[in-house]
Motif scaffolding. Structure first.
Motif, PDB file in Angstrom:
ATOM      1  N   ALA A  34       0.831  -1.211   0.000  1.00  0.00           N
ATOM      2  CA  ALA A  34       0.000   0.000   0.000  1.00  0.00           C
ATOM      3  C   ALA A  34       0.857   1.250   0.000  1.00  0.00           C
ATOM      4  CB  ALA A  34      -0.930   0.006   1.209  1.00  0.00           C
ATOM      5  N   GLU A  35       1.962   1.233   0.797  1.00  0.00           N
ATOM      6  CA  GLU A  35       2.855   2.387   0.838  1.00  0.00           C
ATOM      7  C   GLU A  35       3.490   2.630  -0.525  1.00  0.00           C
ATOM      8  OE1 GLU A  35       4.425   4.295   4.138  1.00  0.00           O
ATOM      9  OE2 GLU A  35       2.313   4.313   3.647  1.00  0.00           O
ATOM     10  N   ILE A  36       3.961   1.558  -1.176  1.00  0.00           N
ATOM     11  CA  ILE A  36       4.591   1.688  -2.488  1.00  0.00           C
ATOM     12  C   ILE A  36       3.584   2.223  -3.496  1.00  0.00           C
ATOM     13  CG2 ILE A  36       5.620   0.393  -4.395  1.00  0.00           C
ATOM     14  CD1 ILE A  36       6.792  -1.517  -2.262  1.00  0.00           C
ATOM     15  N   PHE A  37       2.359   1.647  -3.468  1.00  0.00           N
ATOM     16  CA  PHE A  37       1.342   2.065  -4.418  1.00  0.00           C
ATOM     17  C   PHE A  37       0.988   3.537  -4.240  1.00  0.00           C
ATOM     18  CE2 PHE A  37      -2.659   2.434  -6.490  1.00  0.00           C
ATOM     19  CZ  PHE A  37      -2.669   1.468  -7.481  1.00  0.00           C
ATOM     20  N   SER A  44      -1.986  11.668  -8.265  1.00  0.00           N
ATOM     21  CA  SER A  44      -3.129  11.482  -9.146  1.00  0.00           C
ATOM     22  C   SER A  44      -4.396  12.140  -8.660  1.00  0.00           C
ATOM     23  CB  SER A  44      -3.400   9.987  -9.345  1.00  0.00           C
ATOM     24  OG  SER A  44      -3.793   9.398  -8.133  1.00  0.00           O
ATOM     25  N   SER A  45      -4.442  12.710  -7.458  1.00  0.00           N
ATOM     26  CA  SER A  45      -5.680  13.312  -6.981  1.00  0.00           C
ATOM     27  C   SER A  45      -5.903  14.710  -7.473  1.00  0.00           C
ATOM     28  CB  SER A  45      -5.690  13.300  -5.451  1.00  0.00           C
ATOM     29  OG  SER A  45      -4.722  14.155  -4.958  1.00  0.00           O
ATOM     30  N   ARG A  46      -5.197  15.294  -8.375  1.00  0.00           N
ATOM     31  CA  ARG A  46      -5.380  16.611  -8.945  1.00  0.00           C
ATOM     32  C   ARG A  46      -6.614  16.610  -9.808  1.00  0.00           C
ATOM     33  NH1 ARG A  46      -5.336  17.717 -13.281  1.00  0.00           N
ATOM     34  NH2 ARG A  46      -5.141  19.627 -14.171  1.00  0.00           N
ATOM     35  N   GLY A  47      -7.096  17.162  -9.620  1.00  0.00           N
ATOM     36  CA  GLY A  47      -8.266  17.125 -10.321  1.00  0.00           C
ATOM     37  C   GLY A  47      -8.342  17.073 -11.592  1.00  0.00           C
ATOM     38  N   GLY A  48      -8.052  17.616 -11.571  1.00  0.00           N
ATOM     39  CA  GLY A  48      -8.393  17.607 -12.342  1.00  0.00           C
ATOM     40  C   GLY A  48      -8.617  17.913 -12.365  1.00  0.00           C
ATOM     41  N   GLY A  49      -8.510  18.212 -12.488  1.00  0.00           N
ATOM     42  CA  GLY A  49      -8.324  17.642 -13.231  1.00  0.00           C
ATOM     43  C   GLY A  49      -7.939  17.765 -12.549  1.00  0.00           C
ATOM     44  N   GLY A  50      -8.793  18.559 -13.435  1.00  0.00           N
ATOM     45  CA  GLY A  50      -8.322  19.554 -13.072  1.00  0.00           C
ATOM     46  C   GLY A  50      -8.423  18.967 -12.323  1.00  0.00           C
ATOM     47  N   GLY A  51      -8.703  18.553 -12.213  1.00  0.00           N
ATOM     48  CA  GLY A  51      -7.001  18.721 -10.704  1.00  0.00           C
ATOM     49  C   GLY A  51      -7.520  18.442  -9.807  1.00  0.00           C
ATOM     50  N   PHE A 226      -8.457   2.059  -5.555  1.00  0.00           N
ATOM     51  CA  PHE A 226      -9.370   2.837  -6.384  1.00  0.00           C
ATOM     52  C   PHE A 226      -8.660   3.914  -7.206  1.00  0.00           C
ATOM     53  CE2 PHE A 226     -11.558   1.425  -2.542  1.00  0.00           C
ATOM     54  CZ  PHE A 226     -12.648   0.747  -3.073  1.00  0.00           C
ATOM     55  N   SER A 227      -7.333   3.899  -7.216  1.00  0.00           N
ATOM     56  CA  SER A 227      -6.578   4.983  -7.837  1.00  0.00           C
ATOM     57  C   SER A 227      -6.763   5.062  -9.346  1.00  0.00           C
ATOM     58  CB  SER A 227      -5.088   4.844  -7.518  1.00  0.00           C
ATOM     59  OG  SER A 227      -4.559   3.702  -8.145  1.00  0.00           O
ATOM     60  N   LEU A 228      -7.072   3.930  -9.979  1.00  0.00           N
ATOM     61  CA  LEU A 228      -7.204   3.924 -11.432  1.00  0.00           C
ATOM     62  C   LEU A 228      -8.585   4.372 -11.899  1.00  0.00           C
ATOM     63  CD1 LEU A 228      -5.329   0.643 -12.460  1.00  0.00           C
ATOM     64  CD2 LEU A 228      -4.518   3.000 -12.574  1.00  0.00           C
ATOM     65  N   LEU A 229      -9.518   4.579 -10.964  1.00  0.00           N
ATOM     66  CA  LEU A 229     -10.865   4.983 -11.369  1.00  0.00           C
ATOM     67  C   LEU A 229     -10.857   6.298 -12.129  1.00  0.00           C
ATOM     68  CD1 LEU A 229     -13.112   4.102  -8.290  1.00  0.00           C
ATOM     69  CD2 LEU A 229     -13.135   3.045 -10.555  1.00  0.00           C
ATOM     70  N   GLY A 230      -9.940   7.207 -11.743  1.00  0.00           N
ATOM     71  CA  GLY A 230      -9.911   8.514 -12.394  1.00  0.00           C
ATOM     72  C   GLY A 230      -9.640   8.429 -13.875  1.00  0.00           C
ATOM     73  N   ILE A 231      -8.549   7.768 -14.258  1.00  0.00           N
ATOM     74  CA  ILE A 231      -8.186   7.691 -15.669  1.00  0.00           C
ATOM     75  C   ILE A 231      -9.177   6.827 -16.434  1.00  0.00           C
ATOM     76  CG2 ILE A 231      -6.645   5.699 -15.461  1.00  0.00           C
ATOM     77  CD1 ILE A 231      -6.021   8.870 -17.567  1.00  0.00           C
ATOM     78  N   SER A 369     -14.676   8.355  -9.206  1.00  0.00           N
ATOM     79  CA  SER A 369     -13.254   8.690  -9.173  1.00  0.00           C
ATOM     80  C   SER A 369     -12.995   9.878  -8.257  1.00  0.00           C
ATOM     81  CB  SER A 369     -12.753   8.993 -10.594  1.00  0.00           C
ATOM     82  OG  SER A 369     -13.279  10.206 -11.087  1.00  0.00           O
ATOM     83  N   ILE A 370     -13.907  10.858  -8.253  1.00  0.00           N
ATOM     84  CA  ILE A 370     -13.733  12.034  -7.401  1.00  0.00           C
ATOM     85  C   ILE A 370     -13.884  11.665  -5.921  1.00  0.00           C
ATOM     86  CG2 ILE A 370     -14.769  14.236  -6.737  1.00  0.00           C
ATOM     87  CD1 ILE A 370     -15.316  14.764  -9.666  1.00  0.00           C
ATOM     88  N   VAL A 371     -14.846  10.799  -5.610  1.00  0.00           N
ATOM     89  CA  VAL A 371     -15.075  10.414  -4.216  1.00  0.00           C
ATOM     90  C   VAL A 371     -13.809   9.837  -3.594  1.00  0.00           C
ATOM     91  CG1 VAL A 371     -16.237   8.694  -2.774  1.00  0.00           C
ATOM     92  CG2 VAL A 371     -17.572  10.108  -4.345  1.00  0.00           C
ATOM     93  N   PHE A 372     -13.070   9.032  -4.355  1.00  0.00           N
ATOM     94  CA  PHE A 372     -11.885   8.393  -3.791  1.00  0.00           C
ATOM     95  C   PHE A 372     -10.623   9.234  -3.960  1.00  0.00           C
ATOM     96  CE2 PHE A 372     -14.749   4.777  -4.545  1.00  0.00           C
ATOM     97  CZ  PHE A 372     -14.792   4.268  -3.256  1.00  0.00           C
ATOM     98  N   SER A 373     -10.681  10.273  -4.778  1.00  0.00           N
ATOM     99  CA  SER A 373      -9.553  11.197  -4.895  1.00  0.00           C
ATOM    100  C   SER A 373      -9.667  12.347  -3.901  1.00  0.00           C
ATOM    101  CB  SER A 373      -9.487  11.774  -6.321  1.00  0.00           C
ATOM    102  OG  SER A 373      -9.256  10.774  -7.273  1.00  0.00           O
TER     103      SER A 373
END
Length: 491
Positions: A34-37, A44-51, A226-231, A369-373
């Motif tokens: 988990a630490e490495i991941f 990756s939590s920028r939103g996004g995208g913005g960010g 859940f990190s890949l949900l955004g992309i 994706s936003i909920v977990f970012s």
């Protein structure tokens, strides 16, 4: 796509005898995977995208080494170039890209307005990528391992609060944008299920039972899967927008889904085409792009973690990542604008019918994706405020952290309910703190680093490049001032 991260400064703590430990020294609970991941994922939590993004701890003061241009790798990073490119694109392309169609609509309403808009997407991407590269190069010259440390070793420690304030402010804009997107998205999802829910009830239905408990977590490692949900969500949304544009579901005059749209969401086209780019409103799009491309607070991390991190390999990562992001931004902005024109909403998903199953799934993907970012970005804001207030680590008790979490939540929720135009938040954040982090601060650090090399250490090319970098800083300052003025006019 852009959205922010703050950096933790080390607080004075009681000294203990210095020795080599024979076992664990803290009561941390995160597993090694988990630490490495999370370390790879942290941007990756920028939103996004913005960010968006994680909080970055500044290194404790260390002895400075001479500033010079390295001839090879400077750290023992392990990340491959493909992994770096993937993670950098993932950190750039966020939910903020969904506001770009409104940025084009701010100055044009004819399809030909897309041509100069695409050129601006490419130009801002080029300048943003150059700023990102400058930060990595400064880290290479100085041995710094964080944005704040790079500033301290070049410009000086007395003003290191400036990038820290900028990072915290950008991240605040990010979570505000997230809250606004969630309020609108869940309102439409409820409508798709046959429930008429107000925007405020929509926001509270996700904030109180879901977001607040996640942000109160002591350990964020459980969010790693859940990190890949955004992309994935953005990839699906791009394809869904393309399908709806090509199948004519929203095409005038008789698209099959037009009857479901509110009058202000109906496609609207006029005669303001390519020449409309000369309008001052163009600066709104440029400011939004600053937010969309924002990943610069983690440039040092990408440089340090790159395997065999020569400047050539690092610049290849940066160039490839920003080029891919330019293509994605231009595609999403173009598809949204060509579908709805002048009526493109600050969040373009709001334009699509709530009874459209393809776009409803897109809303669900983006919301998930936003909920977990959100918690990762939120912690950046909370810790950034504590850093700026000078609260030592040993005084950050659980009760104080929880109270501050609730207070920030209340303030963000109030703003999210009073502000309904996502494009304003993106353009204002980009024209102020975003412009500083992308255009101004990297140039100042680069100039200071070259000066410290001295006449014998800095090549003529580097001294000449300082003028280019400072020209970029001046351009960013001008664009930021005009962009801020135009953004405030949208209120």
């Amino acid at each position: 796509g852009g959205i922010g991260s703050s950096e933790k400064s080390s607080a004075p703590v009681a000294e203990r005898p210095i020795s080599v430990p024979t076992g664990a020294t803290t009561d941390g609970t995160a597993s090694m995977p988990a630490e490495i991941f999370n370390l790879v994922k942290s941007s990756s939590s920028r939103g996004g995208g913005g960010g968006g993004s994680s909080s970055e701890k500044s290194s404790a003061p260390v002895a400075e080494r001479p500033i010079s241009v390295p001839t090879g790798a400077t750290t023992d990073g392990t990340a491959s170039m493909p992994a770096e490119i993937f993670n950098l694109v993932k950190s750039i392309v966020g939910a903020g890209v969904l506001g770009l169609p409104a940025g084009i609509a701010a100055f044009g309403d004819a399809p030909s307005a897309l041509l100069p808009a695409a050129a601006l997407v490419g130009f801002v991407g080029l300048v943003s990528g150059y700023g990102f590269s400058l930060i990595g190069r400064v880290c290479a010259y100085t041995g710094a391992r964080s944005y704040r440390e790079a500033w301290e070793r070049t410009v000086g420690p007395s003003t290191s609060w400036m990038p820290a304030l900028a990072c915290t402010s950008v991240t605040t804009c990010s979570i505000l944008a997230y809250s606004m997107i969630l309020a609108d998205t869940f309102q439409n999802l409820y409508a798709s299920a046959g429930y008429a829910v107000s925007r405020s009830h929509s926001l509270f239905s996700v904030t109180l039972p879901v977001l607040l408990p996640l942000c109160l977590l002591k350990n964020m490692s459980s969010l790693a899967p859940f990190s890949l949900l955004g992309i994935m969500g953005m990839a699906y949304t791009s394809l869904a927008m393309m399908r709806r544009y090509l199948d004519g579901s929203y095409a005038l005059p008789d698209g099959p889904l037009l009857a479901d749209l509110a009058p202000h969401h109906m496609p609207q086209f006029g005669s303001a085409g390519a020449s409309a780019v000369l309008s001052p409103n163009t600066f709104i799009l440029m400011s939004m792009l600053c937010t969309a491309y924002m990943a610069h607070y983690n440039a040092s991390k990408f440089y340090v973690e790159l395997k065999d991190n020569t400047l050539k390999r690092f610049n290849t990562v940066v160039g490839s990542s920003f080029a891919l992001s330019v293509v994605i931004f231009a595609a999403v902005a173009g598809l949204g604008f060509l579908t709805f024109g002048k009526s493109s909403a600050g969040l373009v998903l709001n334009n699509y019918s709530s009874s459209d199953p393809i776009m409803s799934l897109s809303r669900l993907a983006v919301a998930s994706s936003i909920v977990f970012s959100y918690p990762l970005a939120f912690v950046g804001v909370r810790d950034g405020l504590l850093d700026l207030a000078g609260v030592p680590e040993n005084e950050r008790t659980e009760g104080r952290l929880n109270a501050l979490t609730v207070a920030i939540f209340a303030g963000i929720a109030a703003l999210a309910l009073s502000l309904k135009d996502l494009s304003f938040v993106l353009s204002f954040g980009g024209s102020t703190w975003g412009a500083a982090l992308i255009y101004v601060f990297p140039a100042l650090m680069f100039r200071a680093a070259v000066r410290k090399m001295g006449d014998g250490g800095a090549a003529d090319g580097l001294r000449a490049e300082v003028r280019l970098a400072m020209g970029k800083a001046c351009l960013g300052t001008v664009l930021g001032c005009i962009g801020t003025k135009m953004a405030l006019k949208k209120l």
